[in-house]
Write a protein that holds these residues in place. Structure first.
Motif, PDB file in Angstrom:
ATOM      1  N   LYS A  34       0.900  -1.313   0.021  1.00 22.31           N
ATOM      2  CA  LYS A  34      -0.016   0.178   0.609  1.00 22.31           C
ATOM      3  C   LYS A  34       0.589   1.534   0.089  1.00 22.31           C
ATOM      4  CE  LYS A  34      -3.628   2.081   2.165  1.00 22.31           C
ATOM      5  NZ  LYS A  34      -5.029   2.375   3.897  1.00 22.31           N
ATOM      6  N   GLN A  35       2.099   1.362   0.470  1.00 26.27           N
ATOM      7  CA  GLN A  35       2.695   2.353   0.581  1.00 26.27           C
ATOM      8  C   GLN A  35       3.689   2.998  -0.679  1.00 26.27           C
ATOM      9  OE1 GLN A  35       5.380   1.274   4.324  1.00 26.27           O
ATOM     10  NE2 GLN A  35       4.168   2.411   5.634  1.00 26.27           N
ATOM     11  N   ILE A  36       4.050   1.971  -0.989  1.00 24.45           N
ATOM     12  CA  ILE A  36       4.771   1.994  -2.414  1.00 24.45           C
ATOM     13  C   ILE A  36       3.279   1.792  -3.367  1.00 24.45           C
ATOM     14  CG2 ILE A  36       5.569   0.459  -4.591  1.00 24.45           C
ATOM     15  CD1 ILE A  36       6.479  -1.803  -1.912  1.00 24.45           C
ATOM     16  N   HIS A  37       2.408   1.122  -3.662  1.00 29.04           N
ATOM     17  CA  HIS A  37       1.801   2.297  -4.707  1.00 29.04           C
ATOM     18  C   HIS A  37       0.854   3.546  -4.392  1.00 29.04           C
ATOM     19  CE1 HIS A  37       1.245  -2.177  -6.141  1.00 29.04           C
ATOM     20  NE2 HIS A  37       0.392  -2.721  -5.140  1.00 29.04           N
ATOM     21  N   THR A  38       0.709   4.229  -3.103  1.00 30.69           N
ATOM     22  CA  THR A  38       0.958   5.389  -2.315  1.00 30.69           C
ATOM     23  C   THR A  38       2.104   6.282  -3.537  1.00 30.69           C
ATOM     24  OG1 THR A  38      -0.529   4.742  -0.842  1.00 30.69           O
ATOM     25  CG2 THR A  38       0.247   7.009  -0.694  1.00 30.69           C
ATOM     26  N   GLN A  39       3.076   5.923  -2.754  1.00 29.00           N
ATOM     27  CA  GLN A  39       3.642   6.675  -3.448  1.00 29.00           C
ATOM     28  C   GLN A  39       4.080   6.811  -4.819  1.00 29.00           C
ATOM     29  OE1 GLN A  39       6.195   8.598  -1.580  1.00 29.00           O
ATOM     30  NE2 GLN A  39       5.256   8.002   0.410  1.00 29.00           N
ATOM     31  N   HIS A  40       3.933   5.177  -5.284  1.00 29.37           N
ATOM     32  CA  HIS A  40       4.304   5.565  -6.935  1.00 29.37           C
ATOM     33  C   HIS A  40       2.986   6.612  -7.715  1.00 29.37           C
ATOM     34  CE1 HIS A  40       4.391   3.352 -10.784  1.00 29.37           C
ATOM     35  NE2 HIS A  40       3.119   3.261 -10.166  1.00 29.37           N
ATOM     36  N   ILE A  41       1.979   6.598  -6.724  1.00 26.16           N
ATOM     37  CA  ILE A  41       1.183   7.434  -7.439  1.00 26.16           C
ATOM     38  C   ILE A  41       1.047   8.842  -7.908  1.00 26.16           C
ATOM     39  CG2 ILE A  41      -1.913   7.792  -7.236  1.00 26.16           C
ATOM     40  CD1 ILE A  41      -2.009   5.026  -6.749  1.00 26.16           C
ATOM     41  N   LEU A  42       1.381   9.036  -5.954  1.00 26.44           N
ATOM     42  CA  LEU A  42       1.945  10.468  -6.036  1.00 26.44           C
ATOM     43  C   LEU A  42       2.999  11.020  -6.892  1.00 26.44           C
ATOM     44  CD1 LEU A  42       1.967  11.075  -2.516  1.00 26.44           C
ATOM     45  CD2 LEU A  42       0.295  11.222  -3.044  1.00 26.44           C
ATOM     46  N   LEU A  43       4.121   9.844  -6.907  1.00 24.91           N
ATOM     47  CA  LEU A  43       4.669  10.671  -7.765  1.00 24.91           C
ATOM     48  C   LEU A  43       4.582  10.588  -9.415  1.00 24.91           C
ATOM     49  CD1 LEU A  43       8.329  10.768  -8.475  1.00 24.91           C
ATOM     50  CD2 LEU A  43       8.565   8.075  -9.192  1.00 24.91           C
ATOM     51  N   ASN A  44       3.312   9.257  -9.944  1.00 22.24           N
ATOM     52  CA  ASN A  44       2.996   9.754 -11.051  1.00 22.24           C
ATOM     53  C   ASN A  44       2.385  11.462 -11.388  1.00 22.24           C
ATOM     54  OD1 ASN A  44       3.788   7.002 -11.917  1.00 22.24           O
ATOM     55  ND2 ASN A  44       2.185   5.940 -11.796  1.00 22.24           N
ATOM     56  N   GLU A  45       1.607  10.911 -10.082  1.00 17.89           N
ATOM     57  CA  GLU A  45       0.842  12.512 -10.236  1.00 17.89           C
ATOM     58  C   GLU A  45       1.516  13.890 -10.021  1.00 17.89           C
ATOM     59  OE1 GLU A  45      -1.464  12.989  -6.870  1.00 17.89           O
ATOM     60  OE2 GLU A  45      -2.772  11.930  -7.897  1.00 17.89           O
ATOM     61  N   GLU A  46       2.538  13.622  -9.352  1.00 16.85           N
ATOM     62  CA  GLU A  46       4.069  14.834  -9.803  1.00 16.85           C
ATOM     63  C   GLU A  46       4.015  14.146 -10.765  1.00 16.85           C
ATOM     64  OE1 GLU A  46       4.810  17.408  -7.305  1.00 16.85           O
ATOM     65  OE2 GLU A  46       3.525  16.311  -6.100  1.00 16.85           O
ATOM     66  N   MET A  47       4.814  13.567 -11.642  1.00 18.68           N
ATOM     67  CA  MET A  47       5.647  13.949 -13.129  1.00 18.68           C
ATOM     68  C   MET A  47       4.594  14.328 -14.511  1.00 18.68           C
ATOM     69  SD  MET A  47       6.986  10.125 -12.446  1.00 18.68           S
ATOM     70  CE  MET A  47       7.817  10.522 -14.593  1.00 18.68           C
ATOM     71  N   THR A  48       3.240  14.041 -14.056  1.00 17.40           N
ATOM     72  CA  THR A  48       1.974  14.372 -14.779  1.00 17.40           C
ATOM     73  C   THR A  48       2.282  16.140 -14.710  1.00 17.40           C
ATOM     74  OG1 THR A  48       0.751  12.424 -14.537  1.00 17.40           O
ATOM     75  CG2 THR A  48      -0.278  14.320 -15.222  1.00 17.40           C
ATOM     76  N   LYS A  49       1.891  16.299 -13.702  1.00 20.62           N
ATOM     77  CA  LYS A  49       2.453  17.849 -12.910  1.00 20.62           C
ATOM     78  C   LYS A  49       3.533  19.003 -13.761  1.00 20.62           C
ATOM     79  CE  LYS A  49      -0.417  17.627  -8.697  1.00 20.62           C
ATOM     80  NZ  LYS A  49      -0.355  18.189  -7.324  1.00 20.62           N
ATOM     81  N   THR A  50       4.444  18.023 -13.402  1.00 18.09           N
ATOM     82  CA  THR A  50       5.166  18.405 -14.014  1.00 18.09           C
ATOM     83  C   THR A  50       5.323  18.462 -15.462  1.00 18.09           C
ATOM     84  OG1 THR A  50       7.078  17.822 -11.947  1.00 18.09           O
ATOM     85  CG2 THR A  50       8.290  18.622 -14.122  1.00 18.09           C
ATOM     86  N   LYS A  51       5.137  17.944 -16.425  1.00 20.83           N
ATOM     87  CA  LYS A  51       4.496  17.685 -17.786  1.00 20.83           C
ATOM     88  C   LYS A  51       4.195  18.280 -17.799  1.00 20.83           C
ATOM     89  CE  LYS A  51       3.476  14.115 -21.365  1.00 20.83           C
ATOM     90  NZ  LYS A  51       2.755  13.196 -22.074  1.00 20.83           N
ATOM     91  N   ARG A  52       2.960  19.083 -17.243  1.00 19.16           N
ATOM     92  CA  ARG A  52       2.017  19.740 -17.808  1.00 19.16           C
ATOM     93  C   ARG A  52       2.779  20.760 -17.900  1.00 19.16           C
ATOM     94  NH1 ARG A  52      -3.539  17.540 -15.108  1.00 19.16           N
ATOM     95  NH2 ARG A  52      -3.931  15.752 -16.274  1.00 19.16           N
ATOM     96  N   LEU A  53       3.386  21.473 -16.454  1.00 15.67           N
ATOM     97  CA  LEU A  53       4.084  22.788 -16.588  1.00 15.67           C
ATOM     98  C   LEU A  53       5.070  22.592 -17.670  1.00 15.67           C
ATOM     99  CD1 LEU A  53       4.363  22.856 -12.112  1.00 15.67           C
ATOM    100  CD2 LEU A  53       2.912  24.372 -14.045  1.00 15.67           C
TER     101      LEU A  53
END
Length: 401
Positions: free
Chosen positions: A192-211
């Motif tokens: 659960k911790q790994i999946h949470t970190q993975h999702i948060l990382l993907n969201e940050e990468m998506t935000k960074t890509k959009r920016l």
């Protein structure tokens, strides 16, 4: 709140995906186990008479397990899985039902093994596999563990009561089950911790890509604005210089070139008499007309500065003079009043043109200089007209006019 719900669903989705993959892993493992054990049971020569009586039951249970696992492999395919908020609970239940079904079948075999043969090895192996592979909340799996362990312990007691043989069964189980529960808890917690970190990382990468994309768009807009004249929206002098550089880079052989300089006649008097706002409006109208004519002849037009414009074309020289005549006539047709003009009662322009066949970047600069000189001569000759200079380039001299 909406973001938290989205994150919670994403974590659930990842966990379900992981457990469904685990189902396939366990299904392949148990299919192999079922086939091997069934083959051994078919070879009744390896069993004593008491054991042979249990062979049909063993085989029936293993066949049931085999077909359950085949069904899992057929229907739980990664490409077919599409988890949504509507069906996610169905997939979660499917995982739990599969675990309970397998554990109940293994418990049935283990009860028989404990009752007749004093061992529960298969149960212990499958328990460890399930606790290791699946990541579920402990409350969802602990009940089947307690139920199956109780059934096995009761079977051992009914078989031989409290004896050294039953101690050999109960002692390993008393150690194994807590270990399995701890493994299950840690597996769920860590994944659960790994999946949470993975999702948060993907969201940050998506935000960074959009920016980054937004920044690239803004940079492009700024780059375009830097090449545009703010008043007329025509390309500015910098854009014109870039156009010259581009033409120079593409010079592989001698090419025709026409440079046309255009200047609004007596524009200072126009500004002094009508004011700068009217002056700007006149420039905009002239610029719009020049842009239209440039588009018609596939030429490039830019604001050179103030009331001056420049047009460049790589077409044959036959087109150049008709273009100049059209510019003069169309500007007059605008009928922009200019009472202070010494030429006419409306705005007019003077045009200087240079025609040449160029082969080097230096020839471009020379053509611009000659067009400017031609514009000066057009003004000297009474304005509201055009003057043309021909440039002939050779290897020894820059230009002869």
């Amino acid at each position: 709140m909406e973001n938290q719900e989205k994150l919670a669903f994403s974590i659930r989705e990842e966990m379900v995906q992981s457990n469904l993959k685990g189902m396939r892993i366990v299904a392949w493992t148990l299919m192999y186990v079922s086939v091997i054990i069934s083959l051994i049971h078919y070879g009744e020569v390896f069993f004593v008479k008491a054991e042979r009586a249990m062979v049909p039951v063993y085989i029936a249970i293993h066949i049931a397990m085999f077909y359950i696992d085949v069904a899992v492999l057929l229907f739980i395919r990664e490409k077919r899985i599409h988890i949504t908020p509507v069906n996610i609970q169905k997939y979660e239940r499917l995982v739990v039902v599969y675990i309970y079904t397998i554990m109940l079948l293994i418990t049935a075999i283990s009860v028989l093994d404990v009752y007749f043969f004093r061992h529960a090895a298969l149960y212990e192996v499958i328990l460890i596999i399930i606790c290791t592979v699946f990541a579920l909340p402990l409350r969802k799996i602990v009940w089947i563990i307690l139920l199956s362990a109780s059934a096995i312990i009761v079977s051992a007691y009914m078989s031989a009561g409290i004896s050294s043989e039953n101690i050999k069964i109960i002692l390993p189980m008393s150690l194994l089950i807590p270990i399995g529960v701890m493994i299950q808890y840690q597996t769920y917690k860590v994944r659960k911790q790994i999946h949470t970190q993975h999702i948060l990382l993907n969201e940050e990468m998506t935000k960074t890509k959009r920016l980054s994309e937004l920044l690239a768009i803004k940079n492009n807009e700024l780059a375009e604005q830097a090449l545009k004249d703010s008043l007329t929206n025509l390309p500015n002098r910098r854009a014109f210089n870039q156009k010259l550089n581009k033409i120079g880079q593409q010079l592989y052989q001698t090419q025709p070139l026409t440079v046309i300089m255009i200047d609004i006649d007596c524009f200072k008097k126009f500004n002094d008499y009508y004011g700068h706002l009217q002056g700007d409006a006149a420039i905009v109208k002239v610029a719009s007309l020049l842009e239209e004519i440039a588009g018609k002849y596939n030429a490039f037009v830019a604001r050179w500065g103030g009331e001056e414009f420049v047009m460049i074309s790589q077409h044959t020289h036959k087109v150049a003079e008709p273009v100049c005549e059209e510019i003069l006539e169309e500007i007059r047709q605008l009928n922009i009043p200019h009472l202070q003009s010494t030429i006419a009662q409306q705005v007019t322009v003077s045009i200087g043109m240079c025609q040449a066949k160029i082969a080097k970047y230096e020839h471009l600069q020379t053509c611009c200089e000659l067009a400017d000189q031609a514009l000066y001569l057009a003004k000297q000759n009474g304005r509201n007209n055009y003057f043309c200079k021909m440039a002939i380039f050779d290897e020894e001299a820059n230009a002869s006019i």
